[in-house]
Each structure stands twice: as structure tokens, then as C-alpha cells.
Design a protein around this motif. Structure first.
Motif, PDB file in Angstrom:
ATOM      1  N   ALA A  66       0.844  -1.321  -0.041  1.00 14.88           N
ATOM      2  CA  ALA A  66      -0.105   0.012  -0.002  1.00 14.88           C
ATOM      3  C   ALA A  66       0.883   1.193  -0.125  1.00 14.88           C
ATOM      4  O   ALA A  66       0.525   2.370  -0.655  1.00 14.88           O
ATOM      5  N   LYS A  67       2.107   1.430   0.612  1.00  9.30           N
ATOM      6  CA  LYS A  67       2.851   2.394   0.898  1.00  9.30           C
ATOM      7  C   LYS A  67       3.457   2.825  -0.543  1.00  9.30           C
ATOM      8  O   LYS A  67       3.627   3.782  -0.943  1.00  9.30           O
ATOM      9  N   THR A  68       3.764   1.506  -1.317  1.00 12.59           N
ATOM     10  CA  THR A  68       4.208   1.859  -2.681  1.00 12.59           C
ATOM     11  C   THR A  68       3.190   2.588  -3.610  1.00 12.59           C
ATOM     12  O   THR A  68       3.498   3.350  -4.325  1.00 12.59           O
ATOM     13  N   LEU A  69       2.042   2.084  -3.406  1.00  8.85           N
ATOM     14  CA  LEU A  69       1.023   2.479  -4.145  1.00  8.85           C
ATOM     15  C   LEU A  69       0.765   3.952  -3.846  1.00  8.85           C
ATOM     16  O   LEU A  69       0.490   4.679  -4.789  1.00  8.85           O
ATOM     17  N   HIS A  70       0.850   4.236  -2.592  1.00 13.26           N
ATOM     18  CA  HIS A  70       0.749   5.709  -2.093  1.00 13.26           C
ATOM     19  C   HIS A  70       1.693   6.467  -2.818  1.00 13.26           C
ATOM     20  O   HIS A  70       1.514   7.661  -3.359  1.00 13.26           O
ATOM     21  N   ARG A  71       2.972   6.187  -3.118  1.00 11.91           N
ATOM     22  CA  ARG A  71       3.960   6.887  -3.467  1.00 11.91           C
ATOM     23  C   ARG A  71       3.906   6.828  -4.988  1.00 11.91           C
ATOM     24  O   ARG A  71       4.160   8.138  -5.629  1.00 11.91           O
ATOM     25  N   GLN A  72       3.516   5.900  -5.616  1.00  8.54           N
ATOM     26  CA  GLN A  72       3.150   5.694  -7.220  1.00  8.54           C
ATOM     27  C   GLN A  72       2.062   6.601  -7.631  1.00  8.54           C
ATOM     28  O   GLN A  72       2.313   7.186  -8.573  1.00  8.54           O
ATOM     29  N   LEU A  73       1.053   6.798  -6.628  1.00 10.62           N
ATOM     30  CA  LEU A  73       0.109   7.699  -7.097  1.00 10.62           C
ATOM     31  C   LEU A  73      -0.075   8.972  -6.528  1.00 10.62           C
ATOM     32  O   LEU A  73      -0.983   9.829  -6.545  1.00 10.62           O
ATOM     33  N   SER A  74       1.120   9.291  -5.751  1.00  9.09           N
ATOM     34  CA  SER A  74       1.257  10.594  -5.372  1.00  9.09           C
ATOM     35  C   SER A  74       1.535  11.693  -6.477  1.00  9.09           C
ATOM     36  O   SER A  74       1.823  11.434  -7.663  1.00  9.09           O
ATOM     37  N   PRO A  75       1.009  13.146  -6.216  1.00 11.80           N
ATOM     38  CA  PRO A  75       1.473  14.224  -7.323  1.00 11.80           C
ATOM     39  C   PRO A  75       2.701  13.905  -7.695  1.00 11.80           C
ATOM     40  O   PRO A  75       2.836  14.434  -9.009  1.00 11.80           O
ATOM     41  N   SER A  76       3.825  13.602  -7.098  1.00 12.07           N
ATOM     42  CA  SER A  76       5.167  13.645  -7.612  1.00 12.07           C
ATOM     43  C   SER A  76       5.470  12.017  -8.093  1.00 12.07           C
ATOM     44  O   SER A  76       6.582  11.852  -8.667  1.00 12.07           O
ATOM     45  N   GLY A  77       4.464  11.306  -8.006  1.00 13.11           N
ATOM     46  CA  GLY A  77       4.710   9.858  -8.192  1.00 13.11           C
ATOM     47  C   GLY A  77       5.036   9.601  -9.722  1.00 13.11           C
ATOM     48  O   GLY A  77       4.506  10.470 -10.435  1.00 13.11           O
TER      49      GLY A  77
END
Length: 112
Positions: A66-77
Motif C-alpha cells: 500500500a505504501k508503494t501505491l501511495h508513492r506511485q499515485l502521489s502528485p510527484s509519483g
């Protein structure tokens, strides 16, 4: 608080949860935005969809933390194509509750 006064983003999340057809149209819209070179807007839609289905649920569907998904889908991801493919498939599985094949049509495309 009534739905009319709720945060617009929360109203969209509620609608995504209640209307699978609306949610799938947003998945399609994100794909079209990506194809048109609007990655930031596509990412925003994917982030909203992920929030609606839940990052933990999406993580289970994609086999990604889930943390990886948060990073990937963040505005800077900046997810890889492989990650994006897993995210799109995971979202459709969470929305439709079954594997689906999507088709995207491009209109007004000029071919030189």
C-alpha cells in the motif's frame, strides 16, 4: 452535514463507491488522459479511485504494498508502465468484482 455541502472530492468518492459504471468511466477517462499526454490529471483520477476502493484493497489486488501505491499515485509519483498496468487492472477488479476487458476509443484523432 448534507451531501450538497460535503467536500466535492468526498462526493466523487461516494459516487464511485455507489456507481460502478461511473467508476469505470473514470478509469477509461484516466487512460484517455494518459494517451493525450495529461499524466498529472490521469494520476489525480487514479488517486481518487484508489482512495474510493481503499489502498489496502488495491494493494491486495495488485500484489503491491500500500505504501508503494501511495508513492506511485502521489502528485510527484512516476509509476512504471508495469505498475500502471497493475494499478488499472487492480482498480477494475475492485470496482467490477470480476476481470474485465476495457476498450478505449479515440475520436477526432488525425492520422497524418
Amino acid at each position: 452535514m448534507t451531501t450538497m455541502n460535503a467536500d466535492p472530492r468526498q462526493r466523487i468518492i461516494t459516487r464511485i463507491r455507489q456507481e460502478p459504471a461511473f467508476a469505470m468511466s473514470l478509469v477509461g477517462e484516466s487512460v484517455e488522459l494518459l494517451a493525450d499526454g495529461h499524466a498529472e490529471e490521469a494520476g489525480s483520477i487514479l488517486r481518487t479511485l484508489a482512495n474510493a476502493v481503499g489502498f489496502k484493497n488495491l494493494a491486495r489486488a495488485t500484489g503491491t504494498h500500500a505504501k508503494t501505491l501511495h508513492r506511485q499515485l502521489s502528485p510527484s509519483g512516476n509509476p512504471t508502465m508495469n505498475a500502471l498496468s497493475h494499478i488499472l487492472r487492480g482498480l477494475t477488479l475492485q470496482i467490477a468484482k470480476r476481470p474485465m476487458r476495457m476498450s478505449v476509443s479515440f475520436v477526432d484523432a488525425e492520422i497524418a
